[in-house]
Structure formats: C-alpha cells, structure tokens
Scaffold this motif. Sequence first.
Motif, PDB file in Angstrom:
ATOM      1  N   UNK A  86      13.940  13.855 -19.332  1.00 13.16           N
ATOM      2  CA  UNK A  86      15.332  13.569 -19.637  1.00 13.16           C
ATOM      3  C   UNK A  86      15.939  12.442 -18.839  1.00 13.16           C
ATOM      4  N   UNK A  87      15.098  11.587 -18.209  1.00 11.53           N
ATOM      5  CA  UNK A  87      15.636  10.432 -17.488  1.00 11.53           C
ATOM      6  C   UNK A  87      16.312   9.503 -18.496  1.00 11.53           C
ATOM      7  N   UNK A  88      17.547   9.107 -18.212  1.00  8.47           N
ATOM      8  CA  UNK A  88      18.334   8.380 -19.196  1.00  8.47           C
ATOM      9  C   UNK A  88      17.906   6.958 -19.443  1.00  8.47           C
ATOM     10  N   UNK A  89      17.522   6.230 -18.363  1.00  8.89           N
ATOM     11  CA  UNK A  89      17.146   4.823 -18.497  1.00  8.89           C
ATOM     12  C   UNK A  89      15.832   4.580 -17.778  1.00  8.89           C
ATOM     13  N   UNK A  90      14.888   4.020 -18.501  1.00  2.26           N
ATOM     14  CA  UNK A  90      13.574   3.693 -17.935  1.00  2.26           C
ATOM     15  C   UNK A  90      13.352   2.190 -18.027  1.00  2.26           C
ATOM     16  N   UNK A  91      13.020   1.585 -16.898  1.00  2.00           N
ATOM     17  CA  UNK A  91      12.606   0.188 -16.872  1.00  2.00           C
ATOM     18  C   UNK A  91      11.096   0.108 -16.778  1.00  2.00           C
ATOM     19  N   UNK A 134      17.080   5.113 -22.993  1.00  2.00           N
ATOM     20  CA  UNK A 134      17.280   3.666 -22.971  1.00  2.00           C
ATOM     21  C   UNK A 134      16.092   3.029 -22.249  1.00  2.00           C
ATOM     22  N   UNK A 135      15.392   2.126 -22.931  1.00  2.00           N
ATOM     23  CA  UNK A 135      14.200   1.492 -22.364  1.00  2.00           C
ATOM     24  C   UNK A 135      14.477   0.011 -22.137  1.00  2.00           C
ATOM     25  N   UNK A 136      14.315  -0.431 -20.903  1.00  6.52           N
ATOM     26  CA  UNK A 136      14.495  -1.843 -20.539  1.00  6.52           C
ATOM     27  C   UNK A 136      13.131  -2.419 -20.162  1.00  6.52           C
ATOM     28  N   UNK A 137      12.697  -3.442 -20.878  1.00  7.47           N
ATOM     29  CA  UNK A 137      11.368  -3.998 -20.627  1.00  7.47           C
ATOM     30  C   UNK A 137      11.484  -5.302 -19.847  1.00  7.47           C
ATOM     31  N   UNK A 138      10.552  -5.465 -18.919  1.00 10.05           N
ATOM     32  CA  UNK A 138      10.448  -6.684 -18.114  1.00 10.05           C
ATOM     33  C   UNK A 138       9.010  -7.186 -18.259  1.00 10.05           C
ATOM     34  N   UNK A 139       8.736  -8.053 -19.235  1.00 12.98           N
ATOM     35  CA  UNK A 139       7.360  -8.502 -19.487  1.00 12.98           C
ATOM     36  C   UNK A 139       6.930  -9.595 -18.525  1.00 12.98           C
ATOM     37  N   UNK A 140       6.988  -9.301 -17.250  1.00 16.53           N
ATOM     38  CA  UNK A 140       6.665 -10.267 -16.203  1.00 16.53           C
ATOM     39  C   UNK A 140       5.837  -9.576 -15.132  1.00 16.53           C
ATOM     40  N   UNK A 141       5.173 -10.370 -14.331  1.00 17.49           N
ATOM     41  CA  UNK A 141       4.549  -9.844 -13.116  1.00 17.49           C
ATOM     42  C   UNK A 141       5.610  -9.810 -12.035  1.00 17.49           C
ATOM     43  N   UNK A 142       5.700  -8.705 -11.323  1.00 17.41           N
ATOM     44  CA  UNK A 142       6.666  -8.599 -10.234  1.00 17.41           C
ATOM     45  C   UNK A 142       6.208  -9.496  -9.091  1.00 17.41           C
ATOM     46  N   UNK A 143       7.050 -10.427  -8.688  1.00 22.69           N
ATOM     47  CA  UNK A 143       6.707 -11.396  -7.655  1.00 22.69           C
ATOM     48  C   UNK A 143       7.802 -11.454  -6.606  1.00 22.69           C
TER      49      UNK A 143
END
Length: 416
Positions: A86-91, A134-143
Amino acid sequence: MDAARRPSRGTHVTSAPGTTVGAPDRAPLVPEGPPLAPARLARHARHLNLPGIGVSGQRRLAAARVLVVGAGGLGSPALLYLAAAGVGTLGIVDDDVVDESNLQRQVLHRTADVGRRKVDSAREAVLAADPEVTVEVHPVRLTAANALDIVSRYDLVLDGSDNFATRYVVSDATSIAGVPHVWGALERFRGQVSVFWSSPPQGHAPVTYRDVFPEAPAPGTVPTCAEGGVLGALCATIGSVMVTEAVKLVTGAGRSLLGRLAIYDAADVTWRELRVVADPTRPPVTHVAEPEVEACAVPSPARVSADAAISVLQLRDLLDSAAPPYVLDVREEFERDIVTIPGSVLVPAGQLLGPRGADALADLPTDRLVAVYCKAGSRSQRVVDAAHAAGRDNVVQVAGGVLAWVDDVDPTLSRY
C-alpha cells in the motif's frame, strides 16, 4: 547479480547480542495521510490488525514516497511487495534494458519485455498489482551529478543496485539528505541486508554504508555476475526483508535493522547478525563521491587502452588473414554452450588468475597474437592486465566481448 562482500577487516562490526523481538525502537517515519476509502481498507485488511501498523500505519504507507534503486533481482520483489503493502508513491531508478538472462531472477519482467527499458516494464508490473500506486520512473544511472536531487524527493531509499559505484553514491546522497537507506546485496547463495541512517531518531547512532565498507573493493577481488552466479529465489528472500524494513520504518512497527547487518546463507538456511557502529575516524560526508570501481557489467571504455584491445571487426578480419590470432575464451563452460566465437579456446578466468595462474599464462602462445574475450569485457580485461604484468605483450582484449561479436559480426547468434 548483485555481488555481496564481507565487511572490511577493521570496520565497525561485531556479533550482535539478542534483544526483545518486535519492540519498536523509533517513531514512524511518515505522518499519517488522509483517511482511507472503504475499498482500500478492505484491500489491506490483513495489515489493519497487526500491532504497530493498524489503520494509522496503513495511512502512513499510503502517504509514503519510497525510491527503489535498481529494477533487477532485488528491485523486482521489493517493488511488487511495496505496491502490495500500500505504499502510495514508488520511484524507480534504472538505466538498463531487460535481457533474457535477467528472467531467471528478475520477476518483474517477462519474456515479452526483453529489450525494453526496465523502468517501463517495472512500472507496468507495479500498476498491474495496484493501479492506484503512483509510479515515478527515472531511466538514468544514479550518479554523483543527479543522486542528491532524486533521493531528496523521497522519504526512504531501498538500494538494490548491482555495482559498488552506485552503492557509494546512494550512501553519500542519503547521508546528506538525511534519508534512511535500506540496503541489500547478493552473491551466489548468500545475501546481506541492513538499514543505514545518517540522522536517525534519538537513541540511535548514525551509521552509513561507508561504516561497514569504507573503501570500494579492488578490481578483480569480487566475482562478476557470470563468474559468481546467484540463486534466483535468494532475490525474493533478501528483497522481502528489505520491504519488511521499509514498512517498519514508515509505520514505526517493530525493531529495525538500524545498527545491525543480517547475513543469510541459503545453502544452509541460516541467518547470522553483526552489530554495526559508526566509525569515529570516518570523515563527515559533505558531497556525493563516485568511486572508480568496476561494475558488475561492462567496464568503462577508458579502462581499455588502444594498444591492449582490438574490436570484434578487427578480430574477424584477423581470423581471415594469413596469421590468425590465438583466440582465448575466459568465460565459464556453460556460457560457451550458449554462444562462442568460432575457433576460440576455453580457459576460464579463474584458472588464469588463480594460484596457478602464472603457469596457465605461460602456456599461452608466444609466437602470435593472443586475443582474449569474455561476455562483455570485465574478466578479459583482468586477464590481459595479469598477462601484461607477467611480461606478455602479445596479449590483447577483444573489446565488448562475445556480446559485441553478436551485435557487430553475427546477429544470428544467441545473447545472454
């Protein structure tokens, strides 16, 4: 694979004493959100009777913003169970695409997803589990350049990344942002999981990933994915513990792994625990550093010098010449059964870099070029480095390995 490693000798870990199970050790991380609709209460009814969660905790989960770094082996079960909780927002942070070899353990992705961005496949799987997330996508490598900006948007970070550079980036960014950090790692039949927090609640000392692993491992000291392997189901075990820690942090339920490192051995089905304390000599984290360490996949092109590498197209032409090179495959035998460069000879990297590696290197031809390849370049680079250290200047790497051969020379061959 997400290679684990033992805590460095001299770091601040000791055997942890037994304590009362389930005793809360901190306040909830996230304030209560708005009241839940009857349908949401019904969906999460099995949580509502749990001590420490209840309706209040479920409202906190609905209001929580949780970032998952890596949509792979650990990210797969973590994202699905976070959504189910039930987590509301996932990144989701991941710059990779789905490969067929991922499907053995990365249960977010299906055969039809091969070739797609992992963040897109993961988003679909999460929304199929619960369309209201709510799903927030970050299509990057974390740097070092983007980590603090991304991490600061969330209440909590779960790090399921598969390389040491990203782990240190996550540690530094969460330390500066003051965001709790749930970390997990895998290797073969073993998994590790812990919670780090640079500004924890009263009664807890700040601990970070760098207190356990002050420095990145030297290249070649940790097995690559193909060399080490990983039990697919182990991802579910460690990933579910990571989610359990996240739920407890958000709601305030139970006793967290903050200050403890749990180590699981699936081969023996045993858990053991180490106590983690802050290293008083560790300098404070003031910026996000990005150590130059090998990832689990393709090495940086900067590691391949021009006079120590040839391309697969050059290798193809040399094989058709009057003086063809000796082509050395340093992968494992099972990999060779999937795909190989024609005419190559198999000698696994472990034999060339092990205790009798000098003898194995001495057996290589001296009268012609020796072209070394692996899957993508990591193992072959280490073999070439060892050969040069032994005075063998006729040994070069095949840049990009057998995957580059498939891409640029013979696309009819299998990838893995």
